[in-house]
Design a protein around this motif. Structure first.
Motif, mmCIF file in Angstrom:
data_model
loop_
_atom_site.group_PDB
_atom_site.id
_atom_site.type_symbol
_atom_site.label_atom_id
_atom_site.label_comp_id
_atom_site.label_asym_id
_atom_site.label_seq_id
_atom_site.Cartn_x
_atom_site.Cartn_y
_atom_site.Cartn_z
ATOM 1 N N LEU A 142 61.980 18.208 26.229
ATOM 2 C CA LEU A 142 62.731 16.974 25.986
ATOM 3 C C LEU A 142 62.323 16.348 24.668
ATOM 4 O O LEU A 142 61.179 16.466 24.253
ATOM 5 N N GLU A 143 63.284 15.651 24.064
ATOM 6 C CA GLU A 143 62.999 14.726 22.976
ATOM 7 C C GLU A 143 63.141 13.338 23.565
ATOM 8 O O GLU A 143 63.986 13.120 24.443
ATOM 9 N N ALA A 144 62.352 12.405 23.079
ATOM 10 C CA ALA A 144 62.451 11.026 23.540
ATOM 11 C C ALA A 144 62.369 10.088 22.348
ATOM 12 O O ALA A 144 61.707 10.395 21.354
ATOM 13 N N GLU A 145 63.072 8.986 22.434
ATOM 14 C CA GLU A 145 63.003 7.975 21.378
ATOM 15 C C GLU A 145 63.291 6.609 21.973
ATOM 16 O O GLU A 145 63.950 6.495 23.019
ATOM 17 N N TRP A 146 62.793 5.581 21.298
ATOM 18 C CA TRP A 146 63.121 4.212 21.675
ATOM 19 C C TRP A 146 64.397 3.821 20.955
ATOM 20 O O TRP A 146 64.515 4.047 19.749
ATOM 21 N N GLN A 147 65.348 3.265 21.678
ATOM 22 C CA GLN A 147 66.614 2.824 21.074
ATOM 23 C C GLN A 147 66.732 1.314 21.185
ATOM 24 O O GLN A 147 66.455 0.736 22.241
ATOM 25 N N GLN A 148 67.152 0.714 20.078
ATOM 26 C CA GLN A 148 67.351 -0.732 20.073
ATOM 27 C C GLN A 148 68.643 -1.070 20.803
ATOM 28 O O GLN A 148 69.618 -0.328 20.711
ATOM 29 N N PRO A 149 68.654 -2.173 21.533
ATOM 30 C CA PRO A 149 69.861 -2.541 22.292
ATOM 31 C C PRO A 149 70.981 -2.997 21.371
ATOM 32 O O PRO A 149 70.744 -3.506 20.279
ATOM 33 N N SER A 150 72.207 -2.778 21.809
ATOM 34 C CA SER A 150 73.356 -3.246 21.030
ATOM 35 C C SER A 150 73.587 -4.737 21.237
ATOM 36 O O SER A 150 74.211 -5.385 20.412
ATOM 37 N N GLU A 151 73.073 -5.285 22.333
ATOM 38 C CA GLU A 151 73.204 -6.711 22.621
ATOM 39 C C GLU A 151 71.870 -7.401 22.389
ATOM 40 O O GLU A 151 70.826 -6.853 22.723
ATOM 41 N N GLY A 152 71.911 -8.599 21.818
ATOM 42 C CA GLY A 152 70.693 -9.349 21.584
ATOM 43 C C GLY A 152 70.041 -9.786 22.884
ATOM 44 O O GLY A 152 70.690 -9.935 23.910
ATOM 45 N N GLY A 153 68.724 -9.955 22.852
ATOM 46 C CA GLY A 153 68.003 -10.436 24.013
ATOM 47 C C GLY A 153 67.620 -9.368 25.022
ATOM 48 O O GLY A 153 67.008 -9.685 26.041
#
Length: 91
Positions: free
Chosen positions: A43-54
């Motif tokens: 597997l590859e894993a990464e942290w993704q930033q949310p498209s919605e604030g908060g």
């Protein structure tokens, strides 16, 4: 079932909540498995930033080439949980 859910994602990133729902496993089972698969290079894993604030960042996963082969070699006979079969039927 987790490998089948990741294989069904067809190379797209999947989040833990979605994987737990599709594979019908609890997070206490899912995350240790994902950590082991990542450590073994499946597997590859990464942290993704949310498209919605908060909202907090989410950890996303996808199969490597060796992970895809592992998943194909170990597909369940019934090809998925009820959630995965519904998702396939809608596609």
């Amino acid at each position: 079932m987790v490998l089948a859910a990741l294989l069904h994602a067809n190379g797209e990133w999947s989040h833990g909540y979605e994987l737990a729902r599709l594979a019908d496993v609890k997070s206490g089972t899912l995350y240790p498995l994902l950590i082991r698969l990542e450590a073994q290079g499946y597997l590859e894993a990464e942290w993704q930033q949310p498209s919605e604030g908060g909202r907090p960042p989410r950890h996303a996963y996808r199969l490597t080439a060796s992970g895809m082969q592992l998943a194909r070699d170990n597909l369940p006979v019934d090809s998925g949980t009820p959630a995965m079969r519904i998702r396939k039927a809608a596609a």
